[in-house]
Motif scaffolding. Structure first.
Motif, mmCIF file in Angstrom:
data_model
loop_
_atom_site.group_PDB
_atom_site.id
_atom_site.type_symbol
_atom_site.label_atom_id
_atom_site.label_comp_id
_atom_site.label_asym_id
_atom_site.label_seq_id
_atom_site.Cartn_x
_atom_site.Cartn_y
_atom_site.Cartn_z
ATOM 1 N N PHE A 1 1.068 -5.774 4.250
ATOM 2 C CA PHE A 1 0.020 -5.687 3.523
ATOM 3 C C PHE A 1 -0.662 -7.050 3.197
ATOM 4 O O PHE A 1 -1.737 -7.462 3.488
ATOM 5 C CB PHE A 1 -0.037 -5.058 1.818
ATOM 6 C CG PHE A 1 -1.204 -4.618 1.596
ATOM 7 C CD1 PHE A 1 -2.140 -3.761 1.792
ATOM 8 C CD2 PHE A 1 -1.602 -5.585 0.214
ATOM 9 C CE1 PHE A 1 -3.349 -3.776 1.217
ATOM 10 C CE2 PHE A 1 -2.832 -5.418 -0.256
ATOM 11 C CZ PHE A 1 -3.807 -4.409 -0.243
ATOM 12 N N MET B 1 2.992 0.730 3.630
ATOM 13 C CA MET B 1 2.956 -0.597 4.115
ATOM 14 C C MET B 1 3.823 -1.270 2.983
ATOM 15 O O MET B 1 3.734 -0.976 1.844
ATOM 16 C CB MET B 1 1.700 -1.169 4.333
ATOM 17 C CG MET B 1 0.771 -0.670 5.324
ATOM 18 S SD MET B 1 -0.855 -1.277 5.369
ATOM 19 C CE MET B 1 -0.445 -2.887 6.106
ATOM 20 N N CYS C 1 0.899 -1.264 0.024
ATOM 21 C CA CYS C 1 0.183 -0.111 -0.058
ATOM 22 C C CYS C 1 0.764 1.053 -0.062
ATOM 23 O O CYS C 1 1.446 1.498 1.005
ATOM 24 C CB CYS C 1 -0.802 -0.115 1.306
ATOM 25 S SG CYS C 1 -1.798 1.434 1.275
ATOM 26 N N GLU D 1 0.252 4.369 -0.494
ATOM 27 C CA GLU D 1 -0.410 5.562 0.235
ATOM 28 C C GLU D 1 -0.318 5.516 1.812
ATOM 29 O O GLU D 1 0.020 6.549 2.367
ATOM 30 C CB GLU D 1 -1.835 5.521 -0.192
ATOM 31 C CG GLU D 1 -2.036 5.929 -1.274
ATOM 32 C CD GLU D 1 -3.665 5.761 -1.791
ATOM 33 O OE1 GLU D 1 -4.478 5.692 -0.973
ATOM 34 O OE2 GLU D 1 -3.997 6.055 -3.049
ATOM 35 N N CYS D 2 -0.225 4.288 2.235
ATOM 36 C CA CYS D 2 -0.133 3.972 3.917
ATOM 37 C C CYS D 2 1.364 3.591 4.163
ATOM 38 O O CYS D 2 1.365 3.570 5.617
ATOM 39 C CB CYS D 2 -1.340 3.223 4.269
ATOM 40 S SG CYS D 2 -1.014 1.412 3.701
#
Length: 120
Positions: free
Chosen positions: A14, A9, A4, A6-7
């Protein structure tokens, strides 16, 4: 699966999150199934009991479940965990094919076992 971006990870984190989410969903579903079976929670049975027998106990169970679900959704929205504008329930379009296929599958799953049991 990929990570991920955007976050922040990693792909491994993930994948672990996806796996643990799926395991939790399965466990919760199995628990709900066991409780529903034990309490005879059934929409068709509730309607049948109310209409044919005048027994509203299962219909009250069903109404309580709808109320709890509505309150739970409202709480999730109030906490900001769910955006109601981005859910199927807030959509103005009707997915007819999905509704027909889903309704047909549910209806046959409810009716066929009962009809088969009645013939024996």
């Amino acid at each position: 699966m990929g990570g991920c971006l955007e976050c922040g990870m990693s792909p491994a984190e993930f994948d672990a999150l996806v796996t643990s989410t799926l395991i939790a969903a399965f466990a919760l579903s199995a628990l709900f199934g066991a409780v529903a079976r034990h309490t005879r929670f059934c929409t068709m049975g509730a309607i049948s009991d109310a209409v044919n027998l005048g027994d509203w106990a299962r219909m009250r169970q069903w109404a309580m479940a709808v109320g709890v679900a509505a309150c739970g959704f409202a709480a999730l929205a109030a906490l900001g965990w769910v955006d109601p504008a981005h859910t199927l329930y807030a959509s103005t379009s009707v997915l007819w094919l999905s509704a027909l296929v889903g309704g047909g599958c549910s209806g046959s799953a409810w009716c066929w076992p009962r009809a088969a049991a009645a013939r024996t």
